[in-house]
Scaffold this motif. Structure first.
Motif, short mmCIF file in Angstrom:
data_model
loop_
_atom_site.label_atom_id
_atom_site.label_comp_id
_atom_site.label_asym_id
_atom_site.label_seq_id
_atom_site.Cartn_x
_atom_site.Cartn_y
_atom_site.Cartn_z
N MET A 1 33.56 53.75 51.23
CA MET A 1 32.33 53.11 50.76
C MET A 1 32.47 52.54 49.35
SD MET A 1 29.40 52.21 51.94
CE MET A 1 29.03 53.26 53.38
N ASN A 2 33.45 51.66 49.19
CA ASN A 2 33.57 50.86 47.99
C ASN A 2 33.68 49.39 48.42
OD1 ASN A 2 33.83 52.45 45.28
ND2 ASN A 2 34.98 53.70 46.74
N GLY A 3 34.21 48.53 47.60
CA GLY A 3 34.25 47.11 47.94
C GLY A 3 35.61 46.48 47.72
N PHE A 4 36.66 47.08 48.25
CA PHE A 4 38.02 46.57 48.04
C PHE A 4 38.21 45.17 48.63
CE2 PHE A 4 39.00 50.30 46.07
CZ PHE A 4 40.35 50.57 45.90
N GLY A 5 37.67 44.94 49.83
CA GLY A 5 37.83 43.64 50.46
C GLY A 5 39.29 43.36 50.82
N ASN A 6 39.57 42.15 51.29
CA ASN A 6 40.93 41.78 51.68
C ASN A 6 41.87 41.70 50.49
OD1 ASN A 6 40.34 41.64 54.44
ND2 ASN A 6 39.60 39.53 54.26
N GLU A 7 41.35 41.29 49.32
CA GLU A 7 42.20 41.22 48.12
C GLU A 7 42.65 42.62 47.70
OE1 GLU A 7 39.31 39.85 48.50
OE2 GLU A 7 39.47 37.68 48.15
N GLY A 8 41.72 43.57 47.74
CA GLY A 8 42.08 44.95 47.42
C GLY A 8 43.05 45.52 48.45
N ALA A 9 42.88 45.09 49.72
CA ALA A 9 43.78 45.56 50.78
C ALA A 9 45.20 45.06 50.54
CB ALA A 9 43.28 45.10 52.14
N LEU A 10 45.32 43.84 49.98
CA LEU A 10 46.63 43.30 49.65
C LEU A 10 47.33 44.20 48.63
CD1 LEU A 10 48.83 41.12 49.62
CD2 LEU A 10 47.45 39.88 47.92
N ALA A 11 46.59 44.64 47.61
CA ALA A 11 47.15 45.54 46.60
C ALA A 11 47.49 46.89 47.22
CB ALA A 11 46.17 45.71 45.45
N LEU A 12 46.65 47.37 48.16
CA LEU A 12 46.94 48.64 48.83
C LEU A 12 48.21 48.56 49.65
CD1 LEU A 12 43.44 49.90 50.06
CD2 LEU A 12 44.96 51.05 48.45
N GLY A 13 48.43 47.40 50.28
CA GLY A 13 49.65 47.22 51.04
C GLY A 13 50.88 47.36 50.17
N PHE B 1 33.60 50.17 43.15
CA PHE B 1 34.81 49.42 42.83
C PHE B 1 34.87 48.16 43.67
CE2 PHE B 1 36.12 53.96 42.29
CZ PHE B 1 36.12 53.96 40.91
N HIS B 2 35.20 47.05 43.02
CA HIS B 2 35.40 45.79 43.74
C HIS B 2 36.81 45.30 43.45
CE1 HIS B 2 31.28 45.67 45.14
NE2 HIS B 2 30.89 46.02 43.92
N ILE B 3 37.05 44.01 43.52
CA ILE B 3 38.42 43.49 43.46
C ILE B 3 39.13 43.91 42.19
CG2 ILE B 3 39.82 41.41 43.43
CD1 ILE B 3 37.67 40.07 45.16
N ARG B 4 38.50 43.71 41.01
CA ARG B 4 39.15 44.03 39.75
C ARG B 4 39.45 45.52 39.63
NH1 ARG B 4 35.72 42.87 34.66
NH2 ARG B 4 35.99 45.02 34.01
N GLY B 5 38.48 46.33 39.99
CA GLY B 5 38.69 47.78 39.95
C GLY B 5 39.74 48.22 40.95
N ALA B 6 39.74 47.59 42.13
CA ALA B 6 40.72 47.92 43.16
C ALA B 6 42.13 47.62 42.68
CB ALA B 6 40.42 47.14 44.44
N MET B 7 42.30 46.45 42.06
CA MET B 7 43.62 46.07 41.54
C MET B 7 44.10 47.06 40.49
SD MET B 7 44.53 43.32 43.13
CE MET B 7 43.92 41.85 43.97
N ALA B 8 43.19 47.46 39.60
CA ALA B 8 43.55 48.39 38.53
C ALA B 8 43.95 49.76 39.10
CB ALA B 8 42.39 48.54 37.55
N LEU B 9 43.18 50.23 40.06
CA LEU B 9 43.51 51.51 40.69
C LEU B 9 44.88 51.45 41.36
CD1 LEU B 9 40.09 52.54 42.29
CD2 LEU B 9 41.37 53.85 40.58
N CYS B 10 45.14 50.36 42.06
CA CYS B 10 46.42 50.22 42.76
C CYS B 10 47.59 50.11 41.79
CB CYS B 10 46.37 49.00 43.69
SG CYS B 10 45.27 49.23 45.11
N ASN B 11 47.36 49.48 40.65
CA ASN B 11 48.42 49.41 39.62
C ASN B 11 48.79 50.82 39.16
OD1 ASN B 11 48.70 46.62 39.60
ND2 ASN B 11 47.16 46.32 38.00
N GLY B 12 47.78 51.66 39.00
CA GLY B 12 48.06 53.04 38.61
C GLY B 12 48.77 53.81 39.70
#
Length: 488
Positions: free
Chosen positions: A283-295, A258-269
């Motif tokens: 061990m995925n690829g959320f990065g800082n953008e994914g971390a923003l969605a996690l926040g 999972f990278h940014i797009r997948g991270a965003m989709a997971l967080c939306n759910g």
């Protein structure tokens, strides 16, 4: 003659009234009605979601065909016992019996991992399990079971309502295996609530099939999809499923792609999800953008208790975004950020966010690759004063002398044993005295808080951590009986 299998235990939502009809030769089929039964208090929140309407569809080939888990002379085989039935099944399919299976047929946990069963060996096992009432957990990881073996297992599960947990990881099941499992899950006709599908070469199309099934099947509580090949499209399917599913409480998606797009989709759910308590995304690829969605998820979600986003390329910017979520979160207890490029500055933001949240329930923050200073530790002591249940795991402390670090490693159990000897009690009695309920078990966070605050045996946090390791059941609770002591 028709063979009568042991009665199936009634399950929530099954509505079984005890009536039996005959399906394939020798295999009785139980009539069920989709009438929901009262849920336990623990699962009361599931009742709030309406059950999605069932969709009439054509039966798949394996559903409409007669099951092949049959032996012609059923009267002979079912009167000779479980062992004899299995041995005859092995003869029928042409495979060598597994002695371990024979020896442990009456045990609740059957571990057949790495036994080289193949499809034939799996089919023989499935035949024997149709009428087995003892085994509740089956593990057949790394057995090259193929689609044929998987088909035998799901056919067996339509008749065996005693089996509740199944591990079929690392069998390279691929798309066809995902299709078989998806069709099986959509039938919602078994007692399986824990399913492990790790390392099965599952890709985007497999994610779509599985998520389609899980959008209507709420019986599965724990699902392991780690070490597969889901990427952003798979993340979108999983996110859509999480927004609807009201059954899953634990989901392992570690070691995927999972990278940014997948991270965003997971967080939306996750924003809409009400039941998921444990999520592993290591061990995925959320990065800082994914971390923003996690926040944002941590700020809104009220069910997550455990979140692992280790090794996701999250830096200080991402830690800052997550810390904003921690300032408002009232349910998360464990947050693992190990192996992310976070420095002491990012770590400081995280602990201060917990300090600012008087309702935080955080018990463990894992930043164990972050090198900190004495000043950080002093700041952390202030956080501990407000949240004594918290334990922050960091790499080491720069500036502490060997003299200061030496007492940290004094064996805490020896200190507790010495106190118990003086009081002429056992160590177990000492631990029970700390529990307001006086029982042998208590939540880890509550135990840590009491152990830190008690003054009978002064312990630092390193020693408390060691005690918890000794007593941890890996269920969120400590068990005092894990310490084997005798009364002095």
């Amino acid at each position: 003659m028709n063979v009568q299998f042991p009665p199936k235990p009634p399950l929530p939502g099954d509505g079984w009234d005890g009536r039996v009809t005959t399906g394939s030769p020798g295999i009785p089929l139980y009539e069920t009605e989709n009438v929901p039964a009262p849920e336990s208090s623990e699962e009361a929140l599931y009742c709030e979601a309406e059950t999605l309407p069932t969709v009439e569809k054509e039966k798949s080939a394996w559903e409409s065909s007669e099951t092949d888990l049959e032996i012609e002379d059923t009267e002979k085989f079912f009167t000779t016992g479980q062992k004899e039935l299995y041995l005859e099944a092995c003869k029928l399919v042409g495979t060598v019996p597994v002695s371990y299976f024979i020896r442990n047929m009456e045990e609740p946990h059957m571990n057949l991992n790495h036994h080289g069963l193949g499809p034939k060996g799996t089919k023989a096992i499935a035949i024997a399990l149709v009428s087995n009432t003892a085994i509740t957990k089956l593990e057949v990881e790394d057995n090259d079971i193929t689609d044929e073996g998987l088909l035998s297992l799901v056919q067996m599960l339509q008749e065996n309502y005693y089996l509740q947990e199944m591990n079929i990881s690392n069998n390279s099941l691929g798309l066809e295996g995902a299709r078989i499992i998806s069709e099986f899950l959509q039938r919602d006709a078994s007692s399986i609530w824990n399913l492990e599908l790790s390392g099965n070469n599952l890709k985007e199309e497999s994610a779509e099939l599985l998520c389609q099934a899980l959008s209507t099947n709420y019986r599965i509580r724990k699902l392991n999809l780690s070490h597969n090949q889901f990427s952003d499209l798979g993340g979108e399917h999983l996110g859509q499923m999480l927004a609807i599913n009201v059954g899953l409480t634990s989901l392992d998606l570690s070691w995927n792609q999972f990278h940014i797009r997948g991270a965003m989709a997971l967080c939306n759910g996750l924003r809409a999800n009400l039941t998921l308590k444990k999520l592993d995304l290591f061990m995925n690829g959320f990065g800082n953008e994914g971390a923003l969605a996690l926040g944002d998820v941590l700020r809104l979600n009220s069910s997550l208790v455990y979140l692992d986003v280790g090794s996701n390329s999250i830096g200080n910017d991402g830690a800052s975004k997550i810390s904003r979520g921690l300032e408002a979160n009232e349910t998360l207890k464990v947050l693992k950020l190990f192996l992310n490029p976070i420095s002491m500055d990012g770590a400081l933001l995280l602990i201060l966010s917990i300090k600012r949240n008087p309702k935080s329930r955080m018990e463990e923050l894992d930043i164990s690759n972050v090198l900190v200073t004495e000043q950080f530790v002093k700041t952390l002591d202030g956080v501990y004063a407000l949240h004594p249940q918290l334990d922050v795991v960091y790499k080491s402390v720069l500036g502490l002398t060997a003299k200061k670090t030496l007492p940290l490693w004094t064996n805490p159990m020896k200190l507790i044993q010495s106190y118990a000897d003086q009081q002429k009690i056992t160590v177990v009695d000492f631990f029970k005295s700390l529990n307001p309920a006086g029982t042998m078990r208590m939540p880890v966070g509550e135990f840590q808080k009491i152990l830190i605050q008690q003054n009978k045996v002064p312990l630092n946090r390193y020693q408390v951590r060691e005690v918890i390791k000794r007593l941890d059941e890996k269920t969120g609770k400590v068990n005092f009986s894990l310490v084997a002591v005798s009364r002095p």
